[in-house]
Design a protein around this motif. Structure first.
Motif, short mmCIF file in Angstrom:
data_model
loop_
_atom_site.label_atom_id
_atom_site.label_comp_id
_atom_site.label_asym_id
_atom_site.label_seq_id
_atom_site.Cartn_x
_atom_site.Cartn_y
_atom_site.Cartn_z
N ASN A 126 30.25 49.56 41.95
CA ASN A 126 29.45 48.80 41.00
C ASN A 126 30.04 48.86 39.60
N ASP A 127 30.40 50.08 39.16
CA ASP A 127 30.98 50.25 37.83
C ASP A 127 32.26 49.44 37.68
N ARG A 128 33.11 49.50 38.68
CA ARG A 128 34.39 48.79 38.62
C ARG A 128 34.20 47.27 38.59
N VAL A 129 33.23 46.78 39.37
CA VAL A 129 32.97 45.34 39.39
C VAL A 129 32.45 44.89 38.03
N VAL A 130 31.49 45.63 37.48
CA VAL A 130 30.90 45.28 36.19
C VAL A 130 31.96 45.29 35.09
N ASN A 131 32.88 46.26 35.15
CA ASN A 131 33.93 46.37 34.12
C ASN A 131 35.17 45.54 34.44
N ASP A 132 35.07 44.68 35.44
CA ASP A 132 36.19 43.82 35.84
C ASP A 132 37.45 44.62 36.16
N GLU A 133 37.26 45.77 36.79
CA GLU A 133 38.39 46.64 37.13
C GLU A 133 38.74 46.56 38.61
N MET A 134 38.07 45.68 39.34
CA MET A 134 38.31 45.63 40.77
C MET A 134 37.97 44.27 41.33
N ASN A 135 38.76 43.86 42.28
CA ASN A 135 38.48 42.64 43.02
C ASN A 135 37.74 43.04 44.28
N ILE A 136 36.43 42.86 44.26
CA ILE A 136 35.61 43.32 45.38
C ILE A 136 35.87 42.51 46.64
N GLU A 137 36.33 41.27 46.49
CA GLU A 137 36.66 40.47 47.68
C GLU A 137 37.81 41.10 48.46
N SER A 138 38.82 41.56 47.75
CA SER A 138 39.95 42.22 48.42
C SER A 138 39.48 43.50 49.10
N PHE A 139 38.64 44.26 48.42
CA PHE A 139 38.08 45.48 48.98
C PHE A 139 37.29 45.16 50.25
N TYR A 140 36.46 44.13 50.18
CA TYR A 140 35.63 43.75 51.33
C TYR A 140 36.50 43.25 52.48
N ASN A 141 37.56 42.53 52.17
CA ASN A 141 38.47 42.09 53.23
C ASN A 141 39.12 43.29 53.92
N SER A 142 39.46 44.32 53.15
CA SER A 142 39.98 45.55 53.75
C SER A 142 38.93 46.19 54.65
N TYR A 143 37.70 46.21 54.18
CA TYR A 143 36.60 46.73 54.99
C TYR A 143 36.48 45.96 56.30
N LEU A 144 36.55 44.63 56.23
CA LEU A 144 36.42 43.80 57.43
C LEU A 144 37.58 44.04 58.40
N GLN A 145 38.78 44.23 57.86
CA GLN A 145 39.94 44.55 58.71
C GLN A 145 39.70 45.86 59.46
N LEU A 146 39.26 46.88 58.74
CA LEU A 146 38.99 48.17 59.35
C LEU A 146 37.82 48.10 60.33
N PHE A 147 36.83 47.28 59.99
CA PHE A 147 35.68 47.08 60.88
C PHE A 147 36.15 46.52 62.22
#
Length: 144
Positions: A54-75
């Protein structure tokens, strides 16, 4: 997941605040992750786990879509691994039950398989909870 649940997660600050009563794509990604996590973790544990995201998204320090795509790959990989593991468990349970002197082996196999799968699930949940416990002091330290 209901509107009320999502509202409660927003009020409980499980994900970052919404703007103008509208959920963004980032909110939907987090809500999807919360939905997956809530089957095994408490809401407080989920909040702790996602606080840094949450902190990283709010501070524009992370692309949550890329993170979520990684999650989906691992899933997807986990689904394949679980299928393989369940087949192995079925075989091992059948071997164990074949050693028993019983006329109701099918029932015993089913109960033993259920018990084995639940205990495996509990092991993974406990590992996840320990990882969250490890996150908690780091988060508290950061907030000082």
């Amino acid at each position: 997941m209901t509107k009320t649940m999502i509202n409660n997660y927003a009020k409980g600050k499980v994900f970052f605040p919404i703007q103008n009563k509208k959920y963004s794509k980032e909110h939907l990604i987090l809500i999807s992750m919360i939905y997956q996590l809530k089957g095994a973790l408490s809401i407080n544990d989920i909040k702790i786990a996602l606080e840094g995201i949450n902190d990283r998204v709010v501070n524009d320090e992370m692309n949550i879509e890329s993170f979520y795509n990684s999650y989906l790959q691992l899933f997807a990989k986990n689904v394949a691994d679980v299928k393989e593991n369940v087949l192995t468990q079925v075989t091992e349970v059948a071997e164990e039950v074949s050693r028993l002197d019983s006329d109701d082996r099918e029932y015993l196999e089913r109960v033993l398989l259920i018990s084995t799968l639940v205990s495996t699930s509990n092991f993974y949940r406990r590992v996840a909870e320990r990882l969250i416990d490890d996150l908690n002091p780091k988060i508290e330290e950061k907030n000082k």
